[in-house]
Design an enzyme around this catalytic site. Structure first.
Site, PDB file in Angstrom:
ATOM      1  CD  GLU A  91      32.464  30.226  45.403  1.00 16.02           C
ATOM      2  OE1 GLU A  91      33.256  29.222  45.706  1.00 16.02           O
ATOM      3  OE2 GLU A  91      31.228  30.054  45.446  1.00 16.02           O
ATOM      4  CB  CYS A 112      41.410  32.776  46.200  1.00 15.39           C
ATOM      5  SG  CYS A 112      41.268  31.795  44.802  1.00 15.39           S
ATOM      6  CB  CYS A 119      34.968  27.406  34.439  1.00 16.89           C
ATOM      7  SG  CYS A 119      36.572  27.156  33.696  1.00 16.89           S
ATOM      8  CB  CYS A 123      39.442  20.824  35.537  1.00 16.77           C
ATOM      9  SG  CYS A 123      40.313  22.095  34.573  1.00 16.77           S
ATOM     10  CB  CYS A 126      37.193  22.146  39.061  1.00 10.92           C
ATOM     11  SG  CYS A 126      37.035  23.996  39.652  1.00 10.92           S
ATOM     12  CG  ASN A 297      38.379  21.581  49.821  1.00 12.05           C
ATOM     13  OD1 ASN A 297      37.612  20.980  50.506  1.00 12.05           O
ATOM     14  ND2 ASN A 297      38.572  22.856  49.767  1.00 12.05           N
ATOM     15  CB  CYS A 340      37.258  27.310  42.856  1.00 12.82           C
ATOM     16  SG  CYS A 340      38.855  27.676  42.990  1.00 12.82           S
TER      17      CYS A 340
END
Length: 360
Positions: A91, A112, A119, A123, A126, A297, A340
């Site tokens: 995305e 972005c 990933c 983190c 995230c 977020n 994200c």
């Protein structure tokens, strides 16, 4: 799967034309159709001989990804979900100008961009890493996000931030190949100063980018001013502690003129203590770095929450009172799953590609 034309440099395309017995100028014509005219099909490349168009169709895809879904919000932020050749998703988010965040002209469109499917860095706040790491994106898939966003929105993207899914520096080779396409006159022709790479703190790659001749900007996903806090939420800190990270940033400053940016997501009762603000101010002032404060977020599957707005403002004010350039971004796109990896996570879970992640 046949290669995508969006992954070929001018030199590679020129070599291909020579191999096929075509004049070198055909490479420039193809690149013009792809990156300037933004055609939807190879058949639209009408100044190419029919036989060459047929051969290109037989051996290459035009684009490396296809649009799967677009979500827009009341503030005109748009999120694009793209389907890749292997059925996975990635995305990108198109963000309208926000002077509080970027501080330049007011008509800018920032995209972005993602660099990986998932990933591996985990983190804790995230969505990108909730389902783990799948693979790196190729240069065609990275640069292709920019081209696709322009085609879908009808707008010129004039600022890129590599802050989407994935750790860009963990895909350094693919990222830099994509940047060659993005910045080239024959490609998207976007100046390197309009590109920002964000990293969670891969020290060797920070130094490698510092030595790179292009004037690409650097942002650090810091999110904690001390090892104690950073260790809680960023596993990368166990490999490269803050002392090593800040030493690499000193090296960056010795090689580059662009000011660093420190990104700091504010999470209630995790890293929003005002003592963290005071320590952060000390680091930022020494590094001559700007600080972007971003209230968390919300991500489905994670328990973190954003601090109250007055707490966020108090954190910012400590930085400003210390002479640090600090902005508080009340982020756009909160109503479209703009964190994200959120939209991709929902799509792949619905399709059974991945299992619904367990809360951590």
């Amino acid at each position: 799967m046949s290669p995508a034309l969006t992954g070929l440099s001018r030199d590679e395309l020129t070599a291909l034309m020579k191999e096929w017995g075509q004049p070198a100028f055909r490479a420039g014509q193809i690149l013009d159709w792809v990156w300037k005219k933004k055609v939807d099909s190879i058949d639209e490349m009408t100044n190419l001989p029919a036989a060459l168009r047929e051969k290109l169709v037989a051996t290459h895809r035009l684009h490396a990804l296809e649009a799967a879904r677009t979500q827009g919000s009341a503030d005109t932020t748009r999120k694009f979900l793209f389907k890749l050749h292997d059925g996975r998703y990635v995305e990108s988010v198109l963000i309208p100008a926000n002077p509080a965040l970027y501080g330049e002209r007011s008509d800018r469109r920032t995209l972005c961009v993602s660099s990986q499917v998932g990933c591996a860095f985990g983190c804790k706040f995230c969505a990108s890493g909730l389902a783990g790491f799948s693979r790196n994106l190729g240069p065609d898939e990275i640069a292709g996000q920019v081209l696709a966003a322009e085609r879908l929105s009808g707008e010129r993207v004039d600022n890129l931030v590599f802050m989407g899914m994935g750790e860009p520096f963990a895909n350094f080779e693919g990222l830099m190949a994509a940047i060659e396409i993005i910045t080239a006159e024959w490609g998207l022709h976007l100046g390197a100063r309009h590109l920002t790479i964000s990293t969670s703190g891969l020290v060797p790659k920070i130094k490698a980018l510092a030595d790179h001749p292009q004037q690409i900007r650097l942002a650090i996903s810091l999110h904690g001013a001390t090892d104690e806090v950073r260790d809680l939420i960023m596993p990368v800190n166990k490999k490269w502690k803050t002392a090593e990270l800040f030493e690499a940033l000193d090296y960056w400053n010795s090689r580059k003129k662009q000011h660093l940016t420190l990104e700091y997501i504010l999470i209630r009762d995790v890293n929003d203590d005002l003592e963290q603000a005071r320590i952060l101010a000390t680091h930022a002032r020494r590094l001559k770095a700007k600080v972007n404060l971003i209230p968390y977020n919300t991500v489905e599957g994670l328990d973190w929450v954003r601090p109250p707005e007055d707490r966020c403002r108090a954190f910012r004010d400590i930085l400003k009172q210390a002479g640090v350039s600090a902005t508080l971004r009340l982020e756009k796109g909160h109503d479209i799953d703009a964190a994200c990896g959120q939209l991709r996570l929902k799509q792949e879970t619905e399709e059974g590609i991945i299992e619904a992640p367990v809360k951590r």
